[in-house]
Design an enzyme around this catalytic site. Structure first.
Site, PDB file in Angstrom:
ATOM      1  N   GLN A  12     -18.972  35.487 -19.086  1.00  0.00           N
ATOM      2  CA  GLN A  12     -18.105  34.918 -20.065  1.00  0.00           C
ATOM      3  C   GLN A  12     -17.804  34.065 -21.293  1.00  0.00           C
ATOM      4  O   GLN A  12     -17.705  35.562 -22.413  1.00  0.00           O
ATOM      5  CB  GLN A  12     -17.489  33.439 -19.149  1.00  0.00           C
ATOM      6  CG  GLN A  12     -16.813  33.676 -17.809  1.00  0.00           C
ATOM      7  CD  GLN A  12     -16.196  32.260 -17.988  1.00  0.00           C
ATOM      8  OE1 GLN A  12     -15.269  32.461 -17.978  1.00  0.00           O
ATOM      9  NE2 GLN A  12     -16.903  31.637 -17.228  1.00  0.00           N
ATOM     10  N   ASP A  37     -34.602  39.229 -17.337  1.00  0.00           N
ATOM     11  CA  ASP A  37     -34.079  38.254 -16.249  1.00  0.00           C
ATOM     12  C   ASP A  37     -34.935  36.592 -16.744  1.00  0.00           C
ATOM     13  O   ASP A  37     -36.417  36.387 -16.749  1.00  0.00           O
ATOM     14  CB  ASP A  37     -35.082  38.872 -15.195  1.00  0.00           C
ATOM     15  CG  ASP A  37     -34.687  38.136 -13.941  1.00  0.00           C
ATOM     16  OD1 ASP A  37     -33.866  37.094 -14.086  1.00  0.00           O
ATOM     17  OD2 ASP A  37     -35.411  38.992 -12.823  1.00  0.00           O
ATOM     18  N   ALA A  59     -27.306  31.790 -17.467  1.00  0.00           N
ATOM     19  CA  ALA A  59     -27.134  30.530 -17.176  1.00  0.00           C
ATOM     20  C   ALA A  59     -27.176  31.013 -15.329  1.00  0.00           C
ATOM     21  O   ALA A  59     -26.391  32.100 -15.071  1.00  0.00           O
ATOM     22  CB  ALA A  59     -26.467  29.496 -16.945  1.00  0.00           C
ATOM     23  N   THR A  61     -24.498  29.653 -13.038  1.00  0.00           N
ATOM     24  CA  THR A  61     -23.584  28.901 -13.049  1.00  0.00           C
ATOM     25  C   THR A  61     -22.705  28.454 -11.797  1.00  0.00           C
ATOM     26  O   THR A  61     -21.603  27.767 -11.754  1.00  0.00           O
ATOM     27  CB  THR A  61     -22.831  29.904 -13.582  1.00  0.00           C
ATOM     28  OG1 THR A  61     -22.249  31.039 -13.228  1.00  0.00           O
ATOM     29  CG2 THR A  61     -23.305  29.651 -14.946  1.00  0.00           C
ATOM     30  N   ASP A 101     -20.853  19.214 -18.551  1.00  0.00           N
ATOM     31  CA  ASP A 101     -20.159  18.150 -18.477  1.00  0.00           C
ATOM     32  C   ASP A 101     -20.731  18.003 -17.287  1.00  0.00           C
ATOM     33  O   ASP A 101     -21.071  17.010 -16.865  1.00  0.00           O
ATOM     34  CB  ASP A 101     -18.894  18.654 -18.051  1.00  0.00           C
ATOM     35  CG  ASP A 101     -18.483  19.346 -17.413  1.00  0.00           C
ATOM     36  OD1 ASP A 101     -18.895  20.386 -17.163  1.00  0.00           O
ATOM     37  OD2 ASP A 101     -17.333  18.591 -16.862  1.00  0.00           O
ATOM     38  N   TYR A 124     -27.280  22.350  -9.641  1.00  0.00           N
ATOM     39  CA  TYR A 124     -26.597  22.881 -10.953  1.00  0.00           C
ATOM     40  C   TYR A 124     -27.102  21.442 -12.116  1.00  0.00           C
ATOM     41  O   TYR A 124     -27.732  21.861 -13.149  1.00  0.00           O
ATOM     42  CB  TYR A 124     -25.044  23.509 -10.746  1.00  0.00           C
ATOM     43  CG  TYR A 124     -24.660  23.966 -11.768  1.00  0.00           C
ATOM     44  CD1 TYR A 124     -25.506  25.022 -12.892  1.00  0.00           C
ATOM     45  CD2 TYR A 124     -23.983  23.356 -13.225  1.00  0.00           C
ATOM     46  CE1 TYR A 124     -24.235  25.579 -14.017  1.00  0.00           C
ATOM     47  CE2 TYR A 124     -23.594  23.558 -13.946  1.00  0.00           C
ATOM     48  CZ  TYR A 124     -23.347  24.830 -15.010  1.00  0.00           C
ATOM     49  OH  TYR A 124     -22.874  24.960 -16.002  1.00  0.00           O
ATOM     50  N   LYS A 128     -29.823  21.976 -15.488  1.00  0.00           N
ATOM     51  CA  LYS A 128     -28.629  21.730 -16.343  1.00  0.00           C
ATOM     52  C   LYS A 128     -29.808  20.685 -17.584  1.00  0.00           C
ATOM     53  O   LYS A 128     -30.360  21.427 -18.559  1.00  0.00           O
ATOM     54  CB  LYS A 128     -27.302  22.329 -17.122  1.00  0.00           C
ATOM     55  CG  LYS A 128     -27.249  23.119 -15.866  1.00  0.00           C
ATOM     56  CD  LYS A 128     -26.861  24.529 -17.055  1.00  0.00           C
ATOM     57  CE  LYS A 128     -26.522  25.550 -17.732  1.00  0.00           C
ATOM     58  NZ  LYS A 128     -26.646  25.830 -19.127  1.00  0.00           N
ATOM     59  N   TRP A 149     -15.571  23.519 -18.088  1.00  0.00           N
ATOM     60  CA  TRP A 149     -14.325  24.491 -17.178  1.00  0.00           C
ATOM     61  C   TRP A 149     -14.033  25.021 -18.239  1.00  0.00           C
ATOM     62  O   TRP A 149     -12.648  25.860 -18.216  1.00  0.00           O
ATOM     63  CB  TRP A 149     -13.054  22.892 -17.367  1.00  0.00           C
ATOM     64  CG  TRP A 149     -13.277  22.341 -16.519  1.00  0.00           C
ATOM     65  CD1 TRP A 149     -14.677  21.086 -16.185  1.00  0.00           C
ATOM     66  CD2 TRP A 149     -12.408  21.264 -15.734  1.00  0.00           C
ATOM     67  NE1 TRP A 149     -14.018  19.959 -15.354  1.00  0.00           N
ATOM     68  CE2 TRP A 149     -12.747  19.990 -14.818  1.00  0.00           C
ATOM     69  CE3 TRP A 149     -10.311  21.484 -15.784  1.00  0.00           C
ATOM     70  CZ2 TRP A 149     -12.050  18.871 -14.116  1.00  0.00           C
ATOM     71  CZ3 TRP A 149      -9.938  19.973 -15.076  1.00  0.00           C
ATOM     72  CH2 TRP A 149     -10.970  19.408 -14.299  1.00  0.00           C
TER      73      TRP A 149
HETATM   74  N1  LIG Z   1     -18.409  28.446 -16.970  1.00  0.00           N
HETATM   75  C1  LIG Z   1     -17.770  27.183 -16.639  1.00  0.00           C
HETATM   76  O1  LIG Z   1     -16.947  26.780 -16.015  1.00  0.00           O
HETATM   77  C2  LIG Z   1     -19.022  26.624 -17.302  1.00  0.00           C
HETATM   78  C3  LIG Z   1     -18.870  24.994 -17.628  1.00  0.00           C
HETATM   79  C4  LIG Z   1     -20.233  23.590 -18.559  1.00  0.00           C
HETATM   80  C5  LIG Z   1     -20.959  24.661 -18.861  1.00  0.00           C
HETATM   81  N2  LIG Z   1     -21.499  26.663 -18.609  1.00  0.00           N
HETATM   82  C6  LIG Z   1     -22.351  26.669 -19.699  1.00  0.00           C
HETATM   83  O2  LIG Z   1     -21.748  27.644 -20.582  1.00  0.00           O
HETATM   84  C7  LIG Z   1     -22.582  28.556 -19.892  1.00  0.00           C
HETATM   85  C8  LIG Z   1     -21.698  30.557 -20.319  1.00  0.00           C
HETATM   86  O3  LIG Z   1     -21.377  30.439 -19.370  1.00  0.00           O
HETATM   87  P1  LIG Z   1     -20.342  31.629 -18.393  1.00  0.00           P
HETATM   88  O4  LIG Z   1     -19.371  31.016 -18.140  1.00  0.00           O
HETATM   89  O5  LIG Z   1     -20.520  32.002 -19.306  1.00  0.00           O
HETATM   90  O6  LIG Z   1     -21.202  31.697 -17.050  1.00  0.00           O
HETATM   91  P2  LIG Z   1     -21.343  34.007 -16.436  1.00  0.00           P
HETATM   92  O7  LIG Z   1     -19.979  34.211 -17.103  1.00  0.00           O
HETATM   93  O8  LIG Z   1     -21.364  32.970 -14.957  1.00  0.00           O
HETATM   94  O9  LIG Z   1     -22.599  34.172 -17.718  1.00  0.00           O
HETATM   95  C9  LIG Z   1     -23.921  33.863 -16.925  1.00  0.00           C
HETATM   96  C10 LIG Z   1     -24.697  34.727 -17.416  1.00  0.00           C
HETATM   97  O10 LIG Z   1     -25.696  34.363 -16.973  1.00  0.00           O
HETATM   98  C11 LIG Z   1     -26.621  35.799 -16.465  1.00  0.00           C
HETATM   99  N3  LIG Z   1     -27.567  35.592 -15.835  1.00  0.00           N
HETATM  100  C12 LIG Z   1     -27.922  34.917 -14.669  1.00  0.00           C
HETATM  101  N4  LIG Z   1     -28.996  35.102 -14.022  1.00  0.00           N
HETATM  102  C13 LIG Z   1     -29.571  35.862 -15.085  1.00  0.00           C
HETATM  103  C14 LIG Z   1     -31.365  35.519 -14.713  1.00  0.00           C
HETATM  104  N5  LIG Z   1     -31.986  35.901 -13.901  1.00  0.00           N
HETATM  105  N6  LIG Z   1     -31.504  36.143 -15.881  1.00  0.00           N
HETATM  106  C15 LIG Z   1     -31.022  36.200 -17.401  1.00  0.00           C
HETATM  107  N7  LIG Z   1     -29.147  36.455 -17.237  1.00  0.00           N
HETATM  108  C16 LIG Z   1     -28.727  35.577 -16.533  1.00  0.00           C
HETATM  109  C17 LIG Z   1     -25.230  36.413 -15.650  1.00  0.00           C
HETATM  110  O11 LIG Z   1     -26.044  38.200 -15.107  1.00  0.00           O
HETATM  111  P3  LIG Z   1     -24.869  38.882 -14.270  1.00  0.00           P
HETATM  112  O12 LIG Z   1     -23.377  38.704 -14.604  1.00  0.00           O
HETATM  113  O13 LIG Z   1     -25.766  39.782 -14.338  1.00  0.00           O
HETATM  114  O14 LIG Z   1     -24.916  37.990 -13.108  1.00  0.00           O
HETATM  115  C18 LIG Z   1     -24.011  36.519 -16.760  1.00  0.00           C
HETATM  116  O15 LIG Z   1     -24.372  37.517 -17.691  1.00  0.00           O
HETATM  117  C19 LIG Z   1     -24.182  28.597 -19.644  1.00  0.00           C
HETATM  118  O16 LIG Z   1     -25.022  28.146 -19.948  1.00  0.00           O
HETATM  119  C20 LIG Z   1     -23.446  27.276 -18.231  1.00  0.00           C
HETATM  120  O17 LIG Z   1     -23.979  26.096 -17.766  1.00  0.00           O
HETATM  121  C21 LIG Z   1     -20.330  27.057 -17.923  1.00  0.00           C
END
Ligand SMILES: NC(=O)c1ccc[n+]([C@@H]2O[C@H](COP(=O)([O-])OP(=O)(O)OC[C@H]3O[C@@H](n4cnc5c(N)ncnc54)[C@H](OP(=O)(O)O)[C@@H]3O)[C@@H](O)[C@H]2O)c1
Length: 277
Positions: A12, A37, A59, A61, A101, A124, A128, A149
């Site tokens: 995202q 990876d 991450a 996630t 969070d 999770y 983190k 979120w």
């Molecule tokens: N989503 C939320 O609500 C939320 C809330 C708080 C904080 N965050 C943090 O914000 C950041 C961005 O989150 P997001 O929402 O963009 O997450 P996301 O949409 O789930 O994207 C995570 C990305 O990480 C990749 N990934 C997973 N395993 C991997 C691996 N082994 N090696 C390399 N890449 C890998 C995924 O690849 P694939 O597409 O190939 O699976 C995906 O492109 C993260 O640090 C997350 O912890 C997110």
């Protein structure tokens, strides 16, 4: 020395960064999981020659799946982050990294300050929190941005799921005892990049303004959509999931707002997003 290296480019946030950087005509290298990876931290190689910073959007996630796969989540969310920190330290460039969070226990009733002790209640959040710790001790020049979120008009998120349910169902039940700040990826990407480019380092909270429960967010989505589906509040106990989640995870964003000005209200971002779904 002006190129940015973006990890997790298909997620995202990664997708948003690519769009933002393309729009600004910035030079970058996008890396998805096939290119790099993070579950193999001992084999991490990054094209850092000529890079000005690394942006880590990758991450593990999946909050519920992390309960059963904590070892894998720890490799990606913690060990790899320490390794990225070491690589950036050696290259003499900053690392922009994102956290959550869910590193807090959710027992507060006022917004979580940046230096509030980390006390995650699920796998999770534990991974983190370990990643934050390893980044802080890596010796790298880092910008650690906690958010909450997160949603976009693409990818897997609550807003897209709820839009689908509201269109397809006549009734839905949504938990009303978890409170936080919804955050659009545009807010997160634009404000994090602004902090990076201003030379800010250390830990920040970046979210949209306002707060709500998942039930409150669902009502706002329903209104924006003009849907007729009935939305009923329920408790977390009525909707059991593998992972425990904090009951209150509103982040105090005053530090980032004092530098960047007020964040957009989540209702504004939400209406814009629902409008294109
Ligand atoms: N989503 C939320 O609500 C939320 C809330 C708080 C904080 N965050 C943090 O914000 C950041 C961005 O989150 P997001 O929402 O963009 O997450 P996301 O949409 O789930 O994207 C995570 C990305 O990480 C990749 N990934 C997973 N395993 C991997 C691996 N082994 N090696 C390399 N890449 C890998 C995924 O690849 P694939 O597409 O190939 O699976 C995906 O492109 C993260 O640090 C997350 O912890 C997110």
């Amino acid at each position: 020395m002006s190129r940015l290296v973006v990890l997790g480019s298909s997620g995202q946030l990664g997708t948003m960064f690519l769009d933002l950087l393309q729009g600004r005509g910035e030079e970058f290298i996008a890396m998805d999981q096939a290119d790099c990876d993070l579950s193999r931290p001992d084999h991490l190689m990054l094209p850092l020659r000529g890079a000005r910073a690394v942006i880590n959007c990758a991450a593990f996630t999946a909050v519920d799946a992390a309960e059963a796969e904590e070892d894998l989540a720890h490799k990606i969310n913690a060990e790899a982050v320490g390794k990225l920190g070491a690589l950036c330290r050696t290259a003499g460039i900053p690392l922009l990294h994102f956290s959550t969070d869910y590193v807090f226990d959710g027992t507060a009733s006022t917004p979580y300050a940046i230096d509030h002790p980390r006390a995650p209640i699920g796998a999770y959040g534990r991974t983190k929190a370990s990643g934050e710790d390893l980044l802080e001790t890596s010796g790298a020049e880092y910008l650690l941005v906690r958010t909450s979120w997160v949603y976009a008009a693409w990818g897997q998120n609550f807003v897209r799921t709820m839009v689908k349910l509201l269109r397809e169902k006549s009734e839905v039940r949504v938990v009303d005892d978890q409170r936080g700040r919804p955050t659009h990826v545009r807010t997160l990407a634009e404000r994090s990049l602004a902090l990076l480019d201003r030379g800010e380092r250390g830990t920040f909270h970046v979210t949209d303004e306002g707060e709500c429960t998942w039930y409150g967010l669902s009502l706002a989505i329903k209104e924006a959509l003009g849907a007729s589906c009935q939305v009923h509040p329920c408790t977390t106990a009525e909707f059991p999931r593998p992972a425990r989640r904090p009951g209150y995870s509103v982040l105090d964003i005053s530090k980032s707002e004092s530098i960047l000005g007020p964040a957009p209200h989540y209702l504004q971002r939400l209406r814009e997003t629902v409008g294109v779904l």
